[in-house]
Design a protein around this motif. Structure first.
Motif, mmCIF file in Angstrom:
data_model
loop_
_atom_site.group_PDB
_atom_site.id
_atom_site.type_symbol
_atom_site.label_atom_id
_atom_site.label_comp_id
_atom_site.label_asym_id
_atom_site.label_seq_id
_atom_site.Cartn_x
_atom_site.Cartn_y
_atom_site.Cartn_z
ATOM 1 N N GLN A 71 -23.569 21.905 -0.384
ATOM 2 C CA GLN A 71 -23.929 22.157 -0.001
ATOM 3 C C GLN A 71 -23.790 22.942 -0.290
ATOM 4 N N CYS A 74 -30.350 19.300 8.700
ATOM 5 C CA CYS A 74 -29.598 20.114 7.790
ATOM 6 C C CYS A 74 -29.580 21.367 7.570
ATOM 7 N N LEU A 75 -28.573 21.896 7.028
ATOM 8 C CA LEU A 75 -28.244 23.252 6.530
ATOM 9 C C LEU A 75 -28.819 23.545 5.320
ATOM 10 N N HIS A 95 -24.933 11.230 7.128
ATOM 11 C CA HIS A 95 -25.480 12.910 6.772
ATOM 12 C C HIS A 95 -24.758 13.704 5.785
ATOM 13 N N HIS A 136 -25.176 12.677 1.565
ATOM 14 C CA HIS A 136 -25.746 14.086 0.666
ATOM 15 C C HIS A 136 -24.570 13.639 -0.702
ATOM 16 N N GLU A 167 -27.039 19.222 11.053
ATOM 17 C CA GLU A 167 -25.840 18.166 10.665
ATOM 18 C C GLU A 167 -26.011 16.998 10.728
HETATM 19 ZN ZN ZN Z 1 -27.549 18.024 5.357
#
Ligand code: ZN
Length: 217
Positions: A51, A99-100, A141, A145, A204
């Motif tokens: 991310q 989610c960011l 979560h 990723h 998140e």
């Molecule tokens: Zn996320």
């Protein structure tokens, strides 16, 4: 420490399996410090290295809990094992995630109620935690990723279509898109004074409105 831009869905690093960390050196320590600062600036409860555009198997978290897990932590080369997700339709109020990397959106999905996390801390020591409820959801979560999956990839039924529409409407789903925590408007509305707290989504993880009972579930 530096706040790093957060990658948005469509950026290839989010959609491929991240690589193991070989050596915990100064570069890794600097990355982790930046991840904590970026997660805090974004008001996230978790953040995975892809991310911030880095394809390495690392995630950080910041979340109070009753599982006896440090509320703030980092894991390197993690393995997460979760209980089976319950069958049936997810509850949009109680099982929605944000989610960011899909900023400002929120969709529900089922997750296992319990999850164990093993891996290394920043000193290379083994860690092992057993989480429940929202903490278990966050571990699942973040681990997704590192394997190249976003929570929107796991949606079912009508939520698949709704998420696809949202990605299209935002003109995401292509490489090179990011947003900057602390500079761009907070996508989950944490800066809005008149916001309905109960409906606030914690990116998140889930709802800010999750009660202590839910956290302990
Ligand atoms: Zn996320």
């Amino acid at each position: 420490m530096t706040i790093r831009p957060i990658t948005i869905t469509g950026e290839p690093v989010l959609h491929r399996r991240a690589e193991p960390v070989e050596v915990i050196d100064d570069g890794i320590r600097e990355l982790v410090a930046d991840m904590f600062e970026t997660m805090d600036a974004a008001r996230g409860v978790g953040l995975a290295a892809p991310q911030v555009g880095v394809g390495l198997r690392i995630f950080t978290w910041q979340m109070d809990n009753r599982d006896g897990i440090p509320s703030r932590g980092v894991v390197i080369n993690p393995f997460v094992s979760a209980s089976k997700a319950p069958v049936g339709d997810p509850d949009p109020h109680d099982e929605s995630e944000g989610c960011l990397s899909v900023p400002g959106e929120s969709f529900p999905l089922r997750r296992g109620e319990a999850a164990t996390l093993t891996g290394l801390d920043l000193d290379g020591n083994e860690i092992s935690y057993a989480a429940t409820g929202w903490f278990a959801r966050m571990f699942q979560h973040e681990y997704d990723h590192l394997n190249g999956f976003l929570y929107v990839d796991r949606l079912q039924g009508k939520w698949v279509r709704k998420a696809k529409k949202a990605v299209k409407a935002n003109e995401w789903g292509k490489p090179g898109l990011t947003w900057m925590p602390g500079q761009d408007r907070d996508p989950f509305g944490h800066d809005d004074v008149d916001d309905d707290y109960e409906d606030d989504v914690i990116a998140e993880g889930g709802h800010a409105g999750a009660s202590e009972d839910e956290l302990a579930r």
